[in-house]
Design an enzyme around this catalytic site. Structure first.
Site, PDB file in Angstrom:
ATOM      1  N   GLU A  47     -51.706   6.390  48.228  1.00 60.74           N
ATOM      2  CA  GLU A  47     -52.906   6.401  49.022  1.00 60.74           C
ATOM      3  C   GLU A  47     -54.087   5.618  48.215  1.00 60.74           C
ATOM      4  O   GLU A  47     -54.900   4.790  48.621  1.00 60.74           O
ATOM      5  CB  GLU A  47     -53.492   7.522  49.451  1.00 60.74           C
ATOM      6  CG  GLU A  47     -52.410   8.141  50.616  1.00 60.74           C
ATOM      7  CD  GLU A  47     -51.227   8.919  49.887  1.00 60.74           C
ATOM      8  OE1 GLU A  47     -50.727   9.809  50.701  1.00 60.74           O
ATOM      9  OE2 GLU A  47     -51.158   9.029  48.543  1.00 60.74           O
ATOM     10  N   PHE A 109     -51.694  24.271  56.506  1.00 57.72           N
ATOM     11  CA  PHE A 109     -50.785  23.140  55.434  1.00 57.72           C
ATOM     12  C   PHE A 109     -51.467  21.968  55.640  1.00 57.72           C
ATOM     13  O   PHE A 109     -51.677  21.453  56.342  1.00 57.72           O
ATOM     14  CB  PHE A 109     -49.360  23.343  56.365  1.00 57.72           C
ATOM     15  CG  PHE A 109     -48.571  22.237  55.842  1.00 57.72           C
ATOM     16  CD1 PHE A 109     -48.031  22.526  54.296  1.00 57.72           C
ATOM     17  CD2 PHE A 109     -48.147  21.054  56.276  1.00 57.72           C
ATOM     18  CE1 PHE A 109     -47.132  21.402  53.912  1.00 57.72           C
ATOM     19  CE2 PHE A 109     -47.140  20.231  55.638  1.00 57.72           C
ATOM     20  CZ  PHE A 109     -46.667  20.285  54.329  1.00 57.72           C
ATOM     21  N   GLN A 110     -51.369  21.418  54.308  1.00 54.02           N
ATOM     22  CA  GLN A 110     -52.136  20.274  54.174  1.00 54.02           C
ATOM     23  C   GLN A 110     -53.500  20.010  54.653  1.00 54.02           C
ATOM     24  O   GLN A 110     -53.874  19.241  54.942  1.00 54.02           O
ATOM     25  CB  GLN A 110     -51.066  19.032  54.621  1.00 54.02           C
ATOM     26  CG  GLN A 110     -49.982  18.894  53.904  1.00 54.02           C
ATOM     27  CD  GLN A 110     -49.303  17.473  54.192  1.00 54.02           C
ATOM     28  OE1 GLN A 110     -49.437  16.851  55.331  1.00 54.02           O
ATOM     29  NE2 GLN A 110     -48.649  17.007  53.107  1.00 54.02           N
ATOM     30  N   LYS A 159     -56.277  16.370  64.348  1.00 49.59           N
ATOM     31  CA  LYS A 159     -55.205  15.689  65.091  1.00 49.59           C
ATOM     32  C   LYS A 159     -55.461  15.995  66.617  1.00 49.59           C
ATOM     33  O   LYS A 159     -54.998  14.757  67.344  1.00 49.59           O
ATOM     34  CB  LYS A 159     -53.938  16.670  64.829  1.00 49.59           C
ATOM     35  CG  LYS A 159     -52.632  16.097  65.250  1.00 49.59           C
ATOM     36  CD  LYS A 159     -51.356  16.771  64.863  1.00 49.59           C
ATOM     37  CE  LYS A 159     -50.171  16.153  65.436  1.00 49.59           C
ATOM     38  NZ  LYS A 159     -48.844  16.830  65.221  1.00 49.59           N
ATOM     39  N   MET A 467     -59.185  -0.167  25.109  1.00 49.70           N
ATOM     40  CA  MET A 467     -60.668   0.015  24.984  1.00 49.70           C
ATOM     41  C   MET A 467     -60.836   1.243  24.357  1.00 49.70           C
ATOM     42  O   MET A 467     -61.681   1.535  23.340  1.00 49.70           O
ATOM     43  CB  MET A 467     -61.344  -0.028  26.431  1.00 49.70           C
ATOM     44  CG  MET A 467     -62.831   0.020  26.361  1.00 49.70           C
ATOM     45  SD  MET A 467     -63.558  -1.324  25.127  1.00 49.70           S
ATOM     46  CE  MET A 467     -63.421  -2.750  26.102  1.00 49.70           C
TER      47      MET A 467
END
Length: 557
Positions: A47, A109-110, A159, A467
């Site tokens: 993502e 959930f999630q 949703k 760096m």
């Protein structure tokens, strides 16, 4: 139609024909609607890459980029890319999935609180709780992201809102954005005041930032610079706002800037900053930054005026519109000082030719420049590879040099190149990466292969987190702690495992031909470039004045 259908229709109405995303459970309604939609979806492999690709797409095209991720871990994986785009004022709409409204706040959930997580790193956030609100929120998101100081807008999508019905009347509603009235046209009195100061000054310098490119003001900047005969220094984000091969271009200013540029800005008596927010990497020690200069700041965001550096003449307005007015008002030039500055700049020619092993990064960048055209789009990752490119690579056109400036995000270069290539399918695109940053996103070679994107990825491979290791050498008595990347993968075999061409370059003279062959074939190619791990770029220590440079510049004799 349902909420998903309405959302996609609104994306199309706002000019979106491609999105970058990764599906998940709560987004199934959206992806089901997407199945029958004309919008092209680029399936990334993480993502974070979706956010960077949308960002790269926006920077190259000038349009609003769109990325999509599911709820919970999908949304949190977007966060780094969202912050990257926001800090560099890139217009992006990020669509995140969310659990259904009846169970929001139950630790389902999630489920995460995406709005609270992203609020500090976005321009605006929305979470529609009813499907009828979705169309107007999408319209408002595009408006906010793409106007004023551009930025990121997150729309968190429950949703059930995606599944519920939306009427035609709902599609025509307009969300009233009370108080959102970004200024574009500057106060003419302030412009006239600035013109008077510039014309009376003896040692003026222009400092161009990313706002010049974001407002498509590069032509106006160049015209004003030539009209007034004032040389132009740039911040990292301003790279490309003036052709860097023109005599009025001073190059990069700041911590990793050119010594001649830093000295010139320090000596000037009038500094005209356009679309520049005076970050610490640009100014160094603020109390000793351009200490003798009357400072004029032109910025579309009033919050940036005087935030980091005291300003004598503040001008709030769009860079393009303001420059057009400056051009109309301006009468005389400042030839003598600029001629002196140009001559000093000519005396500083970085040494780029090295016939030595291991390959020097300067030689590699020289060969990159010789292999491409002025319209080739180049993205960089973050670290030494980024600063070598910012310092030595000459950009000649706006929107052709992409880099993570404010956040300094390792892993930016490759997915940003994906967005750039999607935005400009006929143009050549190079991603310049370090071996550290590349390994953070190497899975996106699968995306490049799947969509047949002819991106050429150049890995400046020094087997270090370059760096950070450089700082350890310069400021921590050479105590190298957890910055050596050994062993590194065989990047040639890794590329080939994804169906992408892989080539290794180790000697001077090989890189130019390798890049030219890859661009001619228009096939995705990864070039593993073995460079000298001991090569350091001189820099200004953090918190010091910009004329105090540690390290020795190599110049042509």
């Amino acid at each position: 139609m349902n909420g998903s259908d309405a959302l996609l229709k609104k994306l199309e109405e706002n000019g979106t024909d491609v999105v970058f995303g990764y599906p998940g459970g709560v987004l199934l309604p959206l992806y089901d609607s997407l199945y029958d939609c004309d919008i092209k979806h680029i399936l990334v492999r993480h993502e974070q890459a979706a956010a960077h690709a949308a960002d790269g797409y926006a920077r190259v095209s000038g349009k609003t980029g769109v990325c999509i991720a599911t709820s919970g871990p999908g949304a949190t994986n977007l966060v780094t890319g969202i912050a990257t785009a926001q800090m560099d004022s890139s217009p992006v709409v990020a669509l995140t999935g969310q659990v259904g409204t009846p169970i929001i706040g139950t630790d389902a959930f999630q489920e995460v609180d995406t709005i609270s997580i992203t609020m500090p790193i976005t321009k605006a956030n929305f979470q529609p709780r009813q499907s009828k609100d979705l169309p107007e929120i999408i319209d408002a998101s595009y408006k906010i992201a793409s106007t004023g100081r551009k930025g990121v807008v997150v729309v968190d999508l429950p949703k059930d809102v995606l599944e519920a019905d939306v009427t035609e009347d709902d599609m025509t509603r307009v969300l009233q954005l009370e108080g959102y009235k970004p200024t574009t046209k500057a106060n003419i009195k302030q412009i006239k005041k600035a013109v008077k100061i510039i014309q009376e000054s003896k040692k003026p310098v222009i400092l161009a930032g990313g706002g010049v490119i974001l407002s498509d003001a590069a032509n106006e900047l160049f015209e004003f610079a030539k009209l007034s005969n004032i040389a132009v220094a740039t911040s990292l984000m301003g790279k490309g706002s003036i052709p860097e091969d023109h005599e009025l271009s001073l190059g990069l200013l700041g911590m990793h800037g050119l010594e001649s540029t830093n000295n010139t800005v320090t000596e000037c008596d009038c500094l005209i900053a356009i679309g520049c927010r005076f970050s610490d990497r640009t100014t160094g020690k603020v109390s000793e930054f351009a200490p003798n200069a009357t400072k004029i700041q032109i910025d579309i965001d009033p919050a940036e005026i005087g935030k980091n550096v005291p300003i004598d003449v503040p001008i709030v307005g769009d860079a393009k519109i303001t420059l057009q007015t400056l051009i109309e008002e301006y009468k005389t030039d400042n030839t003598n000082w600029t001629s002196e500055v140009v001559e000093k700049r000519k005396s500083y020619v970085p040494k780029m030719n090295f016939n030595t092993l291991p390959l020097k990064p300067q030689e590699a960048i020289k060969e990159i420049m010789e292999a491409i055209t002025p319209t080739t789009i180049v993205s960089t990752d973050v670290g030494q590879n980024q600063m070598w490119m910012a310092h030595y690579f000459k950009t000649k056109n706006p929107r052709t040099f992409l880099s993570s400036g404010g956040l300094g995000t390792m892993g930016y270069g490759l997915p940003a190149a994906i967005g750039a290539q999607v935005a400009k399918p006929e143009e050549n695109v190079l991603a310049i990466c370090g071996d550290g940053g590349f390994q953070m996103v190497s899975q996106e070679l699968a995306t490049i292969h799947e969509y047949d994107l002819p991106i050429v990825t150049c890995i400046l491979n020094n087997r270090y987190l370059g760096m950070v290791a450089q700082w350890q050498v310069l400021y921590y008595e050479n105590r190298i702690s957890q910055t050596k990347l050994a062993p590194t993968p065989d990047f040639v075999k890794l590329a080939e495992s994804y169906g992408v061409n892989g080539v290794r370059v180790e000697k001077p003279g090989e890189l130019k031909e390798t890049i030219q062959n890859a661009l001619k074939q228009r096939e995705a190619t990864v070039i593993d470039i073995t460079i000298d791990p001991d090569e350091l770029l001189p820099m200004v220590p953090p918190g010091e004045k910009i004329t105090k440079i540690v390290g020795e510049y190599k110049v042509e004799e």
